[in-house]
Enzyme design. Sequence first.
Site, short mmCIF file in Angstrom:
data_model
loop_
_atom_site.label_atom_id
_atom_site.label_comp_id
_atom_site.label_asym_id
_atom_site.label_seq_id
_atom_site.Cartn_x
_atom_site.Cartn_y
_atom_site.Cartn_z
N THR A 115 -1.02 -7.62 -7.06
CA THR A 115 -0.97 -8.36 -5.79
C THR A 115 -1.13 -9.87 -5.96
O THR A 115 -1.76 -10.32 -6.94
CB THR A 115 -2.10 -7.85 -4.88
OG1 THR A 115 -2.21 -8.67 -3.72
CG2 THR A 115 -3.45 -7.87 -5.58
N TYR A 156 -10.89 -6.83 -2.66
CA TYR A 156 -9.63 -6.18 -3.06
C TYR A 156 -9.00 -6.92 -4.24
O TYR A 156 -8.59 -6.30 -5.23
CB TYR A 156 -8.70 -6.17 -1.85
CG TYR A 156 -7.27 -5.78 -2.14
CD1 TYR A 156 -6.93 -4.48 -2.51
CD2 TYR A 156 -6.25 -6.73 -2.03
CE1 TYR A 156 -5.60 -4.14 -2.77
CE2 TYR A 156 -4.93 -6.39 -2.28
CZ TYR A 156 -4.62 -5.10 -2.65
OH TYR A 156 -3.31 -4.77 -2.91
N ALA A 215 -2.90 2.67 -4.40
CA ALA A 215 -3.91 1.63 -4.22
C ALA A 215 -4.71 1.92 -2.96
O ALA A 215 -4.25 2.64 -2.07
CB ALA A 215 -3.25 0.26 -4.09
N GLY A 268 4.45 6.66 -0.32
CA GLY A 268 4.01 5.39 0.25
C GLY A 268 5.22 4.52 0.58
O GLY A 268 6.37 4.94 0.46
N ASP A 318 -4.76 12.56 -8.11
CA ASP A 318 -5.73 11.56 -7.67
C ASP A 318 -6.12 10.77 -8.92
O ASP A 318 -6.79 11.31 -9.81
CB ASP A 318 -6.95 12.24 -7.05
CG ASP A 318 -7.96 11.22 -6.54
OD1 ASP A 318 -7.78 10.00 -6.80
OD2 ASP A 318 -8.94 11.64 -5.88
N ILE A 319 -5.71 9.51 -8.97
CA ILE A 319 -5.96 8.74 -10.20
C ILE A 319 -7.45 8.47 -10.41
O ILE A 319 -7.85 8.05 -11.50
CB ILE A 319 -5.15 7.42 -10.24
CG1 ILE A 319 -5.50 6.50 -9.06
CG2 ILE A 319 -3.65 7.70 -10.32
CD1 ILE A 319 -4.93 5.08 -9.20
N LEU A 350 6.33 1.47 -0.77
CA LEU A 350 7.14 1.12 -1.94
C LEU A 350 7.62 2.39 -2.65
O LEU A 350 8.78 2.48 -3.08
CB LEU A 350 6.32 0.25 -2.91
CG LEU A 350 6.97 -0.08 -4.25
CD1 LEU A 350 8.29 -0.84 -4.07
CD2 LEU A 350 6.02 -0.89 -5.13
N1 LIG Z 1 1.38 -3.60 1.19
C1 LIG Z 1 1.36 -4.85 0.76
O1 LIG Z 1 1.57 -5.81 1.52
C2 LIG Z 1 1.11 -5.14 -0.71
C3 LIG Z 1 1.08 -6.47 -1.15
C4 LIG Z 1 0.90 -6.71 -2.52
C5 LIG Z 1 0.74 -5.68 -3.40
N2 LIG Z 1 0.75 -4.39 -2.94
C6 LIG Z 1 0.57 -3.31 -3.89
O2 LIG Z 1 1.76 -2.54 -3.91
C7 LIG Z 1 1.46 -1.17 -4.11
C8 LIG Z 1 2.18 -0.31 -3.08
O3 LIG Z 1 1.83 -0.72 -1.77
P1 LIG Z 1 2.36 0.09 -0.50
O4 LIG Z 1 2.37 -0.88 0.63
O5 LIG Z 1 3.57 0.85 -0.86
O6 LIG Z 1 1.14 1.09 -0.29
P2 LIG Z 1 1.06 2.52 0.45
O7 LIG Z 1 2.22 2.72 1.36
O8 LIG Z 1 -0.32 2.63 1.02
O9 LIG Z 1 1.24 3.55 -0.76
C9 LIG Z 1 0.22 3.83 -1.66
C10 LIG Z 1 0.30 5.29 -2.02
O10 LIG Z 1 -0.73 5.61 -2.97
C11 LIG Z 1 -1.36 6.81 -2.57
N3 LIG Z 1 -2.73 6.81 -3.08
C12 LIG Z 1 -3.81 6.17 -2.57
N4 LIG Z 1 -4.90 6.43 -3.32
C13 LIG Z 1 -4.50 7.25 -4.32
C14 LIG Z 1 -5.16 7.85 -5.42
N5 LIG Z 1 -6.47 7.70 -5.62
N6 LIG Z 1 -4.44 8.64 -6.27
C15 LIG Z 1 -3.11 8.82 -6.06
N7 LIG Z 1 -2.43 8.29 -5.03
C16 LIG Z 1 -3.12 7.51 -4.17
C17 LIG Z 1 -1.30 6.81 -1.07
O11 LIG Z 1 -1.42 8.11 -0.55
P3 LIG Z 1 -2.30 8.39 0.80
O12 LIG Z 1 -1.84 7.37 1.82
O13 LIG Z 1 -1.94 9.80 1.13
O14 LIG Z 1 -3.73 8.18 0.42
C18 LIG Z 1 0.08 6.21 -0.83
O15 LIG Z 1 1.09 7.21 -0.83
C19 LIG Z 1 -0.06 -1.06 -4.13
O16 LIG Z 1 -0.48 -1.06 -5.48
C20 LIG Z 1 -0.54 -2.35 -3.49
O17 LIG Z 1 -1.78 -2.77 -4.02
C21 LIG Z 1 0.94 -4.11 -1.62
#
Ligand SMILES: NC(=O)c1ccc[n+]([C@@H]2O[C@H](COP(=O)([O-])OP(=O)(O)OC[C@H]3O[C@@H](n4cnc5c(N)ncnc54)[C@H](OP(=O)(O)O)[C@@H]3O)[C@@H](O)[C@H]2O)c1
Length: 292
Positions: free
Chosen positions: A99, A125, A58, A10, A34-35, A12
């Site tokens: 978040t 969310y 997430a 992902g 898969d969590i 981060l």
């Molecule tokens: N993006 C933002 O602006 C933001 C803001 C505040 C907080 N956050 C938090 O920061 C964290 C990281 O965000 P990010 O932007 O890096 O997200 P991201 O790029 O979507 O990365 C999330 C990763 O988790 C994987 N994933 C999804 N469902 C899963 C499951 N059930 N079991 C195992 N892996 C799973 C996804 O894989 P697939 O894509 O292959 O499903 C993806 O590789 C998240 O917890 C998010 O809630 C994000």
Amino acid sequence: MKVLLIGANGQLGSDLVKKLANEQLVSLSHQDIDICEPVGTRVTLRRYAPDVVINTAAYHKVDECETNVEKTFAVNTCGVRNLALACKEQGCALLHMSTDYVFGGDTERRTPYTEIDPTHPINVYGVAKLAGECFIRYIMDRYWIVRSQWLYGVAGASGKGGNFVELMLRLACEGRDIKVVDDQVGSPTYTLDLADKIAQLIKTDHYGLYHITNVGECTWYEFACKIWELSGLNPNAKPTTTESFGAVASRPAYSVLDNAALRGIGLDDMRSWEEALTDYLEARESLGKAHR
Ligand SMILES: NC(=O)c1ccc[n+]([C@@H]2O[C@H](COP(=O)([O-])OP(=O)(O)OC[C@H]3O[C@@H](n4cnc5c(N)ncnc54)[C@H](OP(=O)(O)O)[C@@H]3O)[C@@H](O)[C@H]2O)c1
């Protein structure tokens, strides 16, 4: 230290892989774990026996979450519970990403939220992520819950197919008329900076709740204008309101996070969001992501 990273490809996650290069790192993608599957999650943790688990997984398509409530809670709440139980059984610590959307119900608020401020999510969310936090606190002793916001990184959010910076660059290059919301305030945060701070935090035994963001605040429109300015672009763009934009999910008008707990344990504030954005734009250029 043996670190097991969930969500490793992902946005981060892929920057954490870079910042944890000196650790004994097990990087797992969604294909590897898969969590939402409690048995598989326990078996995986037993197999690797890590000291620390980092969870970036997430389901965070915030508008979709309003209607896809089951999946929202399956990943962001029950999945997190599965992971917390598996960590407890295995005796390892957990760093979990949360978040700013746990806030927003206080519509008058215009000062940064600290870790001790009461939460009040205003979308599905945010409710599900807060419930995930609650499960960790209820189940575990050795955890770090990290709330951040407005993330962008060179990998792009895999769950969203990109990030805000890339979207603004693309729309500008396509010569579109662009409207950007100018009444939501936050702190854009570069995932490379966040990953660096997480790498420092897991080396401490200062467990608890942390807000971690780049310093400073702006609206989405101000963020977009800075992206275009730094990229030498001058699109036809106008500010708009949340109401006119009409997104499905409600979003906080103000959700800036004070990184008070981080300062409390002697870790420095991160750099300003403008400095971080400048570095991001250089990093993406060097990866050959041209914007025109
Ligand atoms: N993006 C933002 O602006 C933001 C803001 C505040 C907080 N956050 C938090 O920061 C964290 C990281 O965000 P990010 O932007 O890096 O997200 P991201 O790029 O979507 O990365 C999330 C990763 O988790 C994987 N994933 C999804 N469902 C899963 C499951 N059930 N079991 C195992 N892996 C799973 C996804 O894989 P697939 O894509 O292959 O499903 C993806 O590789 C998240 O917890 C998010 O809630 C994000």
